[in-house]
Design a protein around this motif. Structure first.
Motif, PDB file in Angstrom:
ATOM      1  N   ASN A 102       0.658  -1.240   0.263  1.00 28.67           N
ATOM      2  CA  ASN A 102       0.078   0.094  -0.279  1.00 28.67           C
ATOM      3  C   ASN A 102       0.783   1.170   0.110  1.00 28.67           C
ATOM      4  O   ASN A 102       0.554   2.329  -0.049  1.00 28.67           O
ATOM      5  CB  ASN A 102      -0.932  -0.128   1.576  1.00 28.67           C
ATOM      6  CG  ASN A 102      -2.001  -0.966   0.724  1.00 28.67           C
ATOM      7  OD1 ASN A 102      -2.317  -1.504   0.148  1.00 28.67           O
ATOM      8  ND2 ASN A 102      -2.207  -2.268   2.435  1.00 28.67           N
ATOM      9  N   GLY A 103       2.516   1.216  -0.129  1.00 29.30           N
ATOM     10  CA  GLY A 103       3.084   2.440  -0.265  1.00 29.30           C
ATOM     11  C   GLY A 103       2.709   3.149  -1.172  1.00 29.30           C
ATOM     12  O   GLY A 103       2.416   2.711  -2.194  1.00 29.30           O
ATOM     13  N   LYS A 104       3.841   3.886  -0.933  1.00 34.87           N
ATOM     14  CA  LYS A 104       4.203   4.771  -2.526  1.00 34.87           C
ATOM     15  C   LYS A 104       4.732   4.083  -4.013  1.00 34.87           C
ATOM     16  O   LYS A 104       4.645   2.933  -3.736  1.00 34.87           O
ATOM     17  CB  LYS A 104       4.862   5.695  -2.616  1.00 34.87           C
ATOM     18  CG  LYS A 104       6.803   5.410  -2.558  1.00 34.87           C
ATOM     19  CD  LYS A 104       7.391   6.237  -2.820  1.00 34.87           C
ATOM     20  CE  LYS A 104       9.899   5.878  -2.376  1.00 34.87           C
ATOM     21  NZ  LYS A 104      10.327   7.045  -2.452  1.00 34.87           N
ATOM     22  N   LEU A 105       4.171   4.400  -4.744  1.00 31.01           N
ATOM     23  CA  LEU A 105       3.890   4.077  -6.711  1.00 31.01           C
ATOM     24  C   LEU A 105       5.579   3.396  -6.521  1.00 31.01           C
ATOM     25  O   LEU A 105       6.856   5.306  -6.501  1.00 31.01           O
ATOM     26  CB  LEU A 105       3.415   4.866  -7.721  1.00 31.01           C
ATOM     27  CG  LEU A 105       1.579   5.000  -7.006  1.00 31.01           C
ATOM     28  CD1 LEU A 105       1.333   5.944  -7.980  1.00 31.01           C
ATOM     29  CD2 LEU A 105       0.846   3.586  -7.450  1.00 31.01           C
ATOM     30  N   ARG A 106       5.452   2.615  -7.774  1.00 30.74           N
ATOM     31  CA  ARG A 106       6.833   2.597  -7.716  1.00 30.74           C
ATOM     32  C   ARG A 106       7.115   2.042  -9.635  1.00 30.74           C
ATOM     33  O   ARG A 106       6.239   1.842  -9.387  1.00 30.74           O
ATOM     34  CB  ARG A 106       7.758   0.962  -6.783  1.00 30.74           C
ATOM     35  CG  ARG A 106       7.803   1.232  -5.289  1.00 30.74           C
ATOM     36  CD  ARG A 106       8.529   2.075  -5.028  1.00 30.74           C
ATOM     37  NE  ARG A 106      10.117   1.319  -4.918  1.00 30.74           N
ATOM     38  CZ  ARG A 106      11.093   0.733  -3.963  1.00 30.74           C
ATOM     39  NH1 ARG A 106      10.187   0.567  -3.392  1.00 30.74           N
ATOM     40  NH2 ARG A 106      11.540   0.736  -4.563  1.00 30.74           N
ATOM     41  N   PRO A 107       7.976   2.405  -9.948  1.00 33.39           N
ATOM     42  CA  PRO A 107       8.664   2.170 -11.150  1.00 33.39           C
ATOM     43  C   PRO A 107       8.387   0.121 -11.258  1.00 33.39           C
ATOM     44  O   PRO A 107       8.684  -0.450 -10.261  1.00 33.39           O
ATOM     45  CB  PRO A 107       9.664   2.441 -11.844  1.00 33.39           C
ATOM     46  CG  PRO A 107      10.171   3.056 -10.707  1.00 33.39           C
ATOM     47  CD  PRO A 107      10.342   3.236  -9.649  1.00 33.39           C
ATOM     48  N   VAL A 108       7.609   0.139 -13.235  1.00 34.95           N
ATOM     49  CA  VAL A 108       7.522  -1.406 -12.836  1.00 34.95           C
ATOM     50  C   VAL A 108       9.157  -2.563 -12.840  1.00 34.95           C
ATOM     51  O   VAL A 108       9.807  -3.201 -12.417  1.00 34.95           O
ATOM     52  CB  VAL A 108       6.699  -2.127 -13.816  1.00 34.95           C
ATOM     53  CG1 VAL A 108       6.735  -3.525 -14.620  1.00 34.95           C
ATOM     54  CG2 VAL A 108       5.588  -1.158 -14.227  1.00 34.95           C
ATOM     55  N   SER A 109      10.286  -1.525 -13.288  1.00 36.55           N
ATOM     56  CA  SER A 109      11.133  -1.922 -13.631  1.00 36.55           C
ATOM     57  C   SER A 109      11.889  -2.612 -11.982  1.00 36.55           C
ATOM     58  O   SER A 109      12.681  -3.271 -11.116  1.00 36.55           O
ATOM     59  CB  SER A 109      12.123  -1.122 -13.811  1.00 36.55           C
ATOM     60  OG  SER A 109      12.542   0.482 -13.600  1.00 36.55           O
ATOM     61  N   ASP A 110      11.376  -1.272 -10.772  1.00 37.36           N
ATOM     62  CA  ASP A 110      12.264  -1.774  -9.776  1.00 37.36           C
ATOM     63  C   ASP A 110      11.138  -2.689  -9.071  1.00 37.36           C
ATOM     64  O   ASP A 110      11.744  -4.011  -8.251  1.00 37.36           O
ATOM     65  CB  ASP A 110      11.745  -0.197  -8.591  1.00 37.36           C
ATOM     66  CG  ASP A 110      12.650   0.630  -8.373  1.00 37.36           C
ATOM     67  OD1 ASP A 110      13.512   0.417 -10.046  1.00 37.36           O
ATOM     68  OD2 ASP A 110      12.410   1.160  -8.461  1.00 37.36           O
TER      69      ASP A 110
END
Length: 141
Positions: A102-110
């Protein structure tokens, strides 16, 4: 690295690719040889296979992986896998996983990188016979 050959080795190489690349290659193979594509799929070890892991195997796996990597990887996972993991961990681990989910959005690559870190450990444990990822309902002894 010496290539040993065979379907299992080819599947192992495919499983190291990103989900998108793996699917693209399997589609290309299926156009030329549908039976081979099916054999490769049967021998692939992918993140979603963790839904077949037992509680004991999950506990062992959690000792060797970064919980943050697992949690981040679950962002791309099916609801079935997320539920399986969350229902089979302690409350504190569940809360940690959910805070990442539920945290901040992250890049798909991460996220894909986190999945790969987990899968490197999973593949090693499968090769050693420490993990069994099977959809079979047959009891293992």
């Amino acid at each position: 690295m010496l290539f040993k050959g065979g379907v299992k080795e080819a599947a192992k190489m495919l499983s190291a690719l990103s989900m998108v690349e793996r699917e693209r290659i399997l589609i290309d193979i299926a156009k030329k040889d549908p039976k081979m594509a099916e054999l490769l799929k049967q021998n692939l070890i992918v993140f979603e296979d963790l839904r077949f892991i037992t509680v004991k195997m999950l506990v062992e796996l959690l000792r060797e992986i970064n919980l943050n990597d697992l949690a981040l990887g679950l962002r791309l996972a099916s609801a079935e896998l997320r539920t399986h993991i969350l229902e089979n961990v302690s409350t504190s681990i569940r809360e940690e996983i959910q805070s990442v989910l539920n945290g901040k959005l992250r890049p798909v690559s991460d996220v894909e990188e986190s999945v790969e870190k987990v899968m490197q450990v999973v593949r090693k444990k499968v090769e050693k016979g420490e993990l069994i990822l099977s959809s079979s309902s047959e009891t293992m002894v």
